[in-house]
Write a protein that holds these residues in place. Sequence first.
Motif, short mmCIF file in Angstrom:
data_model
loop_
_atom_site.label_atom_id
_atom_site.label_comp_id
_atom_site.label_asym_id
_atom_site.label_seq_id
_atom_site.Cartn_x
_atom_site.Cartn_y
_atom_site.Cartn_z
N GLY B 84 44.94 42.95 41.11
CA GLY B 84 46.37 42.77 40.90
C GLY B 84 46.70 42.49 39.44
O GLY B 84 47.67 43.02 38.90
N VAL B 85 45.87 41.67 38.79
CA VAL B 85 46.09 41.34 37.39
C VAL B 85 45.90 42.60 36.54
O VAL B 85 46.69 42.88 35.63
CB VAL B 85 45.13 40.23 36.92
CG1 VAL B 85 45.27 40.01 35.43
CG2 VAL B 85 45.40 38.94 37.68
N ALA B 88 48.90 44.85 36.95
CA ALA B 88 50.06 44.33 36.24
C ALA B 88 49.89 44.51 34.73
O ALA B 88 50.84 44.88 34.02
CB ALA B 88 50.27 42.85 36.58
N GLY B 262 57.90 44.14 42.97
CA GLY B 262 56.50 44.40 42.69
C GLY B 262 55.82 45.36 43.66
O GLY B 262 54.64 45.64 43.53
N GLY B 267 54.42 46.03 39.86
CA GLY B 267 54.35 44.65 39.38
C GLY B 267 53.97 44.56 37.90
O GLY B 267 53.17 45.34 37.41
N LEU B 272 53.83 38.71 38.51
CA LEU B 272 52.59 38.24 39.11
C LEU B 272 52.45 36.73 38.90
O LEU B 272 52.07 35.99 39.81
CB LEU B 272 51.41 38.98 38.46
CG LEU B 272 50.09 38.84 39.18
CD1 LEU B 272 50.16 39.51 40.54
CD2 LEU B 272 48.98 39.45 38.36
N ASP B 275 54.72 34.92 41.24
CA ASP B 275 54.15 34.95 42.59
C ASP B 275 53.01 33.94 42.73
O ASP B 275 52.94 33.21 43.71
CB ASP B 275 53.62 36.36 42.92
CG ASP B 275 54.75 37.29 43.29
OD1 ASP B 275 55.87 36.79 43.48
OD2 ASP B 275 54.51 38.51 43.39
N ARG B 276 52.09 33.94 41.73
CA ARG B 276 50.94 33.03 41.82
C ARG B 276 51.40 31.57 41.81
O ARG B 276 50.78 30.71 42.42
CB ARG B 276 49.96 33.24 40.66
CG ARG B 276 49.28 34.58 40.60
CD ARG B 276 48.63 34.99 41.89
NE ARG B 276 47.74 34.01 42.46
CZ ARG B 276 47.20 34.10 43.68
NH1 ARG B 276 47.48 35.12 44.44
NH2 ARG B 276 46.39 33.18 44.11
#
Lengths: 369, 316
Positions: B84-85, B88, B262, B267, B272, B275-276
Amino acid sequence: MRGRAVDLAVALFVLICTLPVVGLFVTSFRDKDQIAASGWWTAFSPVEETRAFRLPDRGEETGVLLGATLTGSVLAGDGRVTGFGITPRAPVAFAPGEVARFSGGGTVTVSADGAFSVSDRSGHAGGRRIYYGARLSPRLTLGNYVTVLGAEGLGRSFLNSAAVAIPSTVIPAVIACFAAYALAWMRFPGRALLVSAVVVLMAVPLQMALIPLLTLYNSAGQAFGFEAKSYVGLWLAHTGFGLPLAIFILRNAMSALPGAMIEAARMDGAGDFVIFSRVVLPLTLPALAGFAVFQFIWTWNDLLVALVFLGPQDDTLVLTGRLLNLLGSHGGDWQLLAAGAFVSIAAPLCVFFALQRYLVRGLLAGVSR
Amino acid sequence: MANSQRVGLTQARAAPIAGGTHRVAVGVRMTALSPWLFLAPALGLLALYLVYPALATLWFALHDRAGQDFVGAANFAWAFHDPGVRRALANNLLWLLVVPATSTALGLLAAALTERLRWGGAARTLILMPVAISFVGAAVVWRFVYDFRPEGAAQTGLLNALVVAFGGTPRAWIALPFWNSFFLMAIVIWVQTGFAMVILAAALRGIGKDTVEAARLDGANGLQIFAWIVVPQIRGTIAVVWIAITLAVLKVFDIVLAMTNGQWNTGVLANLMFDRMFRGGGHLGQGAVIALVLIGLVAPVVFWTLCRARGQGQGR
């Protein structure tokens, strides 16, 4: 010839920039059914719609019973019927004036002006559905605005946004004036370093600050017994985030003033506070207005900071948050979304058109030098 | 903070003297003190709202989900391996490649064109107007432009209506993998072009008319003059506009939240991080690491700005 081409190119540019907004603006006055039936660019011409109509039963008020014949009109307002039918699969199978026969007996005809007549000895036709295509004249309404301001809560949110944006503009402006004066016209060790620090802080992504500040607010709130989520907390957060730009713009404006003038005032025995309030501040008002316009638009339009420091609950939700909720819950109801969007951008747009000169000055001061 | 301590001390020392006969001494002391009086509220707020969070973020990055136990570089390792990172970060880089360049180029074009028109001022006002619209408002405006109805139904979204009018197939633009990011970028470009135009128009007004005149006498045409005489003279301003838009793009958040939240691989880092930190119970450490990645992207830009400001400061 070349002049014409430039005119045309700029016109195209302006069109692309404004057309999306114009489209939404027109849509905000349209009727829900018409929005779905045709694009907003046809809003002022008749709309082709296909609709269903339930024939009245005997004895109902909408139909007039003449012997075995029911008559009435399928249209509520202005418009012309272009065709009709008796099954949903062929809704416009018959031209106006033709006679359609129901399978269970009875006939129906619809004329172009919307008048229908059903002859039905068996009693089968009453209560049945017929379908028709019609060219309906455009229906424009303020009803969408009434709905979003009242039932959807945007009226309340408008006040909340004002309660956020106005103090969040005034407080940093005042504080930055003093700081900018010190950084522009007072001598003290570390001044150059502070000016650099302000430039650095301008670039800090403010999302980074949210969690540490929220934890700080929560623990301070517990220790001293105040609510962690409050307008004051939000004002101060906006102030902190807006200060670097404010100081930067105002310091640039103040240090551009002629030094001889400040010296002359000092020779006359004026102290710093007098020089600041009587000489420097009046001459910095345009730059101050520039920052204020910028900050007002920014705080009014902010979503994230308000969401974090004020929360998503109904009574304190700001306009941007409310509009985001509307996007989630009424994603397809463009009449509400359009009206809601215009309520939320009305104030910054008014400020923009009224004080554009200052905004441009603020933007210029914010990046130049 | 050091500043406020200093203010406090000096006030304490000054107090007994004030009202006495040592007027001159008080005056001198007040002069040394007053810059800090003028600065105190601003410095206090800056320290609390920007400096403290930056330090706290560093601390959180080394700690666990709740910000209590020290976990060393575990959060950094997570960020390095998390798909995910990476997604993004890749999206952010794509934004950085596309948006500043396009906005600056379109802004320059708009500035150069409107400069020659009598109604140029009015045109500039309208092109700048999106600056005043919130990103959530802009998202509503553009979701309506991108609106999609199944093929065969009347397309009420402007883009699909145009596509159909030219014989194409309507599409759900914001769900179209990869290309959907560009449809989101278009919105930010729409907002930033006006900003770029205003700054560049001011720079264009400042360039020497004689250089343009000289080039014209030498037989250069309009395009040549623009590319070889005008643009080099406003190079510095172009760079500043580019930088300002770059910083704005790194902070992009609302647009993605309101357009796709996202989904469909759109996203970016700011979303991100949000969200985190706030969704699913939150993970302070991971959120803080993403914040540090963002700062890492901003840092070179800030460094450049600072060097430039320093250089000019010396020049004056």
